[in-house]
Design an enzyme around this catalytic site. Structure first.
Site, mmCIF file in Angstrom:
data_model
loop_
_atom_site.group_PDB
_atom_site.id
_atom_site.type_symbol
_atom_site.label_atom_id
_atom_site.label_comp_id
_atom_site.label_asym_id
_atom_site.label_seq_id
_atom_site.Cartn_x
_atom_site.Cartn_y
_atom_site.Cartn_z
ATOM 1 N N CYS A 57 10.058 -3.442 -7.167
ATOM 2 C CA CYS A 57 10.416 -2.214 -6.762
ATOM 3 C C CYS A 57 9.539 -1.350 -6.002
ATOM 4 O O CYS A 57 8.326 -1.533 -6.269
ATOM 5 C CB CYS A 57 10.985 -1.256 -7.962
ATOM 6 S SG CYS A 57 12.494 -1.080 -8.146
ATOM 7 N N CYS A 86 18.359 -1.350 -12.102
ATOM 8 C CA CYS A 86 16.826 -1.138 -12.093
ATOM 9 C C CYS A 86 16.777 0.340 -11.440
ATOM 10 O O CYS A 86 16.754 0.437 -10.394
ATOM 11 C CB CYS A 86 15.791 -1.942 -11.614
ATOM 12 S SG CYS A 86 14.020 -1.371 -11.674
ATOM 13 N N CYS A 115 -1.267 2.365 -9.866
ATOM 14 C CA CYS A 115 -1.960 1.007 -10.298
ATOM 15 C C CYS A 115 -2.240 0.039 -9.174
ATOM 16 O O CYS A 115 -1.300 0.097 -8.123
ATOM 17 C CB CYS A 115 -0.597 0.351 -11.253
ATOM 18 S SG CYS A 115 -0.262 1.606 -12.572
ATOM 19 N N GLU A 123 14.444 3.527 -4.285
ATOM 20 C CA GLU A 123 15.527 2.275 -4.275
ATOM 21 C C GLU A 123 15.871 2.030 -5.843
ATOM 22 O O GLU A 123 15.478 2.487 -6.844
ATOM 23 C CB GLU A 123 14.674 1.286 -3.433
ATOM 24 C CG GLU A 123 13.306 0.796 -4.207
ATOM 25 C CD GLU A 123 12.675 -0.291 -3.327
ATOM 26 O OE1 GLU A 123 11.815 0.116 -2.537
ATOM 27 O OE2 GLU A 123 13.001 -1.314 -3.586
ATOM 28 N N CYS A 130 4.587 7.414 -6.693
ATOM 29 C CA CYS A 130 4.326 7.392 -8.208
ATOM 30 C C CYS A 130 2.850 7.954 -8.134
ATOM 31 O O CYS A 130 2.099 7.488 -7.093
ATOM 32 C CB CYS A 130 4.513 6.058 -8.667
ATOM 33 S SG CYS A 130 3.722 5.890 -10.354
ATOM 34 N N CYS A 177 0.853 -2.110 -7.344
ATOM 35 C CA CYS A 177 1.887 -1.722 -7.356
ATOM 36 C C CYS A 177 2.436 -0.978 -6.028
ATOM 37 O O CYS A 177 1.499 -0.259 -5.491
ATOM 38 C CB CYS A 177 2.291 -0.734 -8.487
ATOM 39 S SG CYS A 177 4.131 -0.047 -8.576
HETATM 40 N N1 SAH Z 1 5.951 3.384 -14.100
HETATM 41 C C1 SAH Z 1 6.408 2.616 -14.871
HETATM 42 C C2 SAH Z 1 7.692 1.852 -14.261
HETATM 43 C C3 SAH Z 1 7.905 1.226 -13.213
HETATM 44 S S1 SAH Z 1 6.991 -0.059 -12.803
HETATM 45 C C4 SAH Z 1 5.647 1.378 -15.286
HETATM 46 O O1 SAH Z 1 4.621 1.081 -14.825
HETATM 47 O O2 SAH Z 1 5.997 0.622 -16.514
HETATM 48 C C5 SAH Z 1 8.108 -1.355 -13.205
HETATM 49 C C6 SAH Z 1 7.349 -2.840 -13.396
HETATM 50 O O3 SAH Z 1 7.409 -3.452 -12.048
HETATM 51 C C7 SAH Z 1 6.120 -2.751 -14.151
HETATM 52 O O4 SAH Z 1 5.929 -3.544 -15.273
HETATM 53 C C8 SAH Z 1 5.159 -3.191 -13.269
HETATM 54 O O5 SAH Z 1 4.115 -3.710 -13.712
HETATM 55 C C9 SAH Z 1 5.835 -3.889 -12.300
HETATM 56 N N2 SAH Z 1 5.219 -4.395 -10.921
HETATM 57 C C10 SAH Z 1 4.968 -3.414 -10.146
HETATM 58 N N3 SAH Z 1 4.293 -4.172 -9.220
HETATM 59 C C11 SAH Z 1 4.457 -5.300 -9.191
HETATM 60 C C12 SAH Z 1 4.246 -6.475 -8.444
HETATM 61 N N4 SAH Z 1 3.460 -6.675 -7.451
HETATM 62 N N5 SAH Z 1 4.419 -7.683 -9.019
HETATM 63 C C13 SAH Z 1 5.091 -7.945 -10.150
HETATM 64 N N6 SAH Z 1 5.561 -6.648 -11.120
HETATM 65 C C14 SAH Z 1 5.240 -5.488 -10.468
HETATM 66 FE FE1 SF4 Z 2 3.338 3.729 -11.232
HETATM 67 FE FE2 SF4 Z 2 3.539 1.292 -10.157
HETATM 68 FE FE3 SF4 Z 2 1.893 2.276 -12.094
HETATM 69 FE FE4 SF4 Z 2 4.437 2.284 -12.713
HETATM 70 S S1 SF4 Z 2 3.310 0.211 -12.197
HETATM 71 S S2 SF4 Z 2 2.835 3.714 -13.156
HETATM 72 S S3 SF4 Z 2 5.413 2.600 -10.898
HETATM 73 S S4 SF4 Z 2 1.907 2.748 -9.830
#
Ligand code: SAH
Ligand code: SF4
Length: 356
Positions: free
Chosen positions: A338, A110, A121, A89, A117, A124
């Site tokens: 995302c 974005c 995390c 997406e 991934c 996420c």
């Molecule tokens: N992998 C890279 C880029 C993708 S994540 C990274 O981790 O930076 C992009 C952003 O979306 C990150 O700052 C992440 O912390 C945020 N994000 C992911 N899940 C989220 C959630 N449930 N609520 C708010 N922000 C979120």
């Molecule tokens: Fe991967 Fe989501 Fe962690 Fe970014 S925040 S590294 S997209 S698992």
């Protein structure tokens, strides 16, 4: 290799191999990036034999839009299907980007860098299903082109904050960035591109050594190794001290400000103590802190702190001399979530099935 993955130098080499003058490279790029034409047969100023040769060797596939949510003036999400059926997406964030909170004519895309991934995390959606594969440079670049085509909007800002860890797809990322940046390509200034990373310290150093002035955002989310490690497994490999030292190198070379993204998760990373430490860390590398109330993800149990607690965290940062903003919109449908559209769609089909 897909046509959108090639640089001008590579097109010139290709034309030489074909016994053609090098200006033909410029003609191809003009069709692809300025006129946005994909069909080789339509590229009327190229000799027919060359068109045929290119058609045989360089596919010019488009990402196929599967679904779209939102509308003009709101955040719009686009779900795309890749040639092998995988879904990614991209998100278009309108003029006043929630991302930075200021009024501007910025229209931000974005962009995703991987399918899924590997970093897992705990907050996420992108990592929930594991990692499938890297995106090619063409698939990264085409998100920009297709979102412009689908929305009719001109985009002037790019954040690599979609699905995936861009720094784990470093070569394709850099190739895509140079195509997005080049005057013969998409023509977006490097300062209008932000790479977001969960903290791959060696790649941060690599990017620091690159001449392009792209911006860097760090997904920080925890101010001690204990807290950060609990929600971001990558912290075990690159603990906070190593991450900060890579950030120092980046800032020292690029002379620009970093952003620390910090999702506020209730009772996990929202204590006053975390705020105080985060302020010190941000000041050390002169980073701006972007506080984001956690977006609920289906399948994950956490929640965001209530608003007074969010404001308290912000207040502590500011009192300690750190520059910080708090994203205040109520809706959970913002860019940072995302990966969620893909999950929603995939969940409504049997595991492993491909959408039709
Ligand atoms: N992998 C890279 C880029 C993708 S994540 C990274 O981790 O930076 C992009 C952003 O979306 C990150 O700052 C992440 O912390 C945020 N994000 C992911 N899940 C989220 C959630 N449930 N609520 C708010 N922000 C979120
Ligand atoms: Fe991967 Fe989501 Fe962690 Fe970014 S925040 S590294 S997209 S698992």
């Amino acid at each position: 290799m897909d046509a959108l993955s090639l640089t001008k130098t590579e097109w010139e080499a290709r034309m030489q191999e074909l016994g053609q003058p090098t200006y033909r490279a410029g003609q191809v790029l003009d069709w692809l990036f300025r006129r946005r034409v994909r069909d080789w047969t339509d590229m009327s100023n190229l000799p027919a034999s060359i068109r045929q040769n290119l058609a045989d060797n360089f596919p010019t596939r488009r990402l196929e839009k599967v679904r779209e949510t939102g509308s003009k003036d709101t955040t719009r999400k686009f779900l795309f299907r890749l040639a092998d059926g995988q879904l990614i997406e991209s998100v278009l964030i309108p003029a006043s980007p929630a991302l930075y909170g200021e009024a501007s004519d910025r229209r931000t895309i974005c962009i995703s860098s991987q399918v899924g991934c590997a970093y897992g995390c705990k907050f996420c959606a992108s990592g929930l299903d594991g990692w499938k594969r890297n995106l090619t440079a063409a698939e990264i670049v085409d998100q920009f082109l297709q979102v412009e085509a689908e929305s009719g909007e001109k985009i002037n800002n790019i954040v690599f904050m979609g699905m995936g860890e861009p720094m784990a797809n470093y070569d394709n990322l850099l190739r895509a960035i140079s195509i997005l940046n080049a005057p013969w390509g998409v023509g977006i200034g490097a300062r209008h591109m932000t790479v977001s990373t969960s903290g791959l310290a060696p790649r941060i150093r690599d990017l620091a050594a690159q001449p392009l002035q792209v911006r860097l955002a760090i997904s920080f989310h925890g101010a001690t190794d204990e807290v950060r490690g609990r929600i971001m497994p990558v912290n075990k490999k690159y603990p906070i001290e190593e991450l900060l030292s890579a950030c120092e190198e980046y800032v020292g070379i690029k002379k620009q400000r970093l952003t620390f993204e910090y999702i506020l998760i209730r009772d996990i990373n929202d204590s006053p103590e975390q705020a105080r430490l985060l302020a010190q860390q941000a000041r050390r590398v002169n980073a701006k802190v972007n506080l984001i109330p956690y977006n609920t993800v289906e399948g994950l149990e956490w929640d965001r702190p209530d608003e007074p607690r969010q404001e308290e965290f912000l207040g502590i940062l500011r009192n300690a001399g750190a520059e910080a903003t708090l994203r205040r919109e109520k809706g959970h449908d913002i860019a940072a979530a995302c990966g969620q559209l893909r999950l929603q769609v995939e969940k409504s089909f049997a595991p492993g099935s491909v959408l039709n």
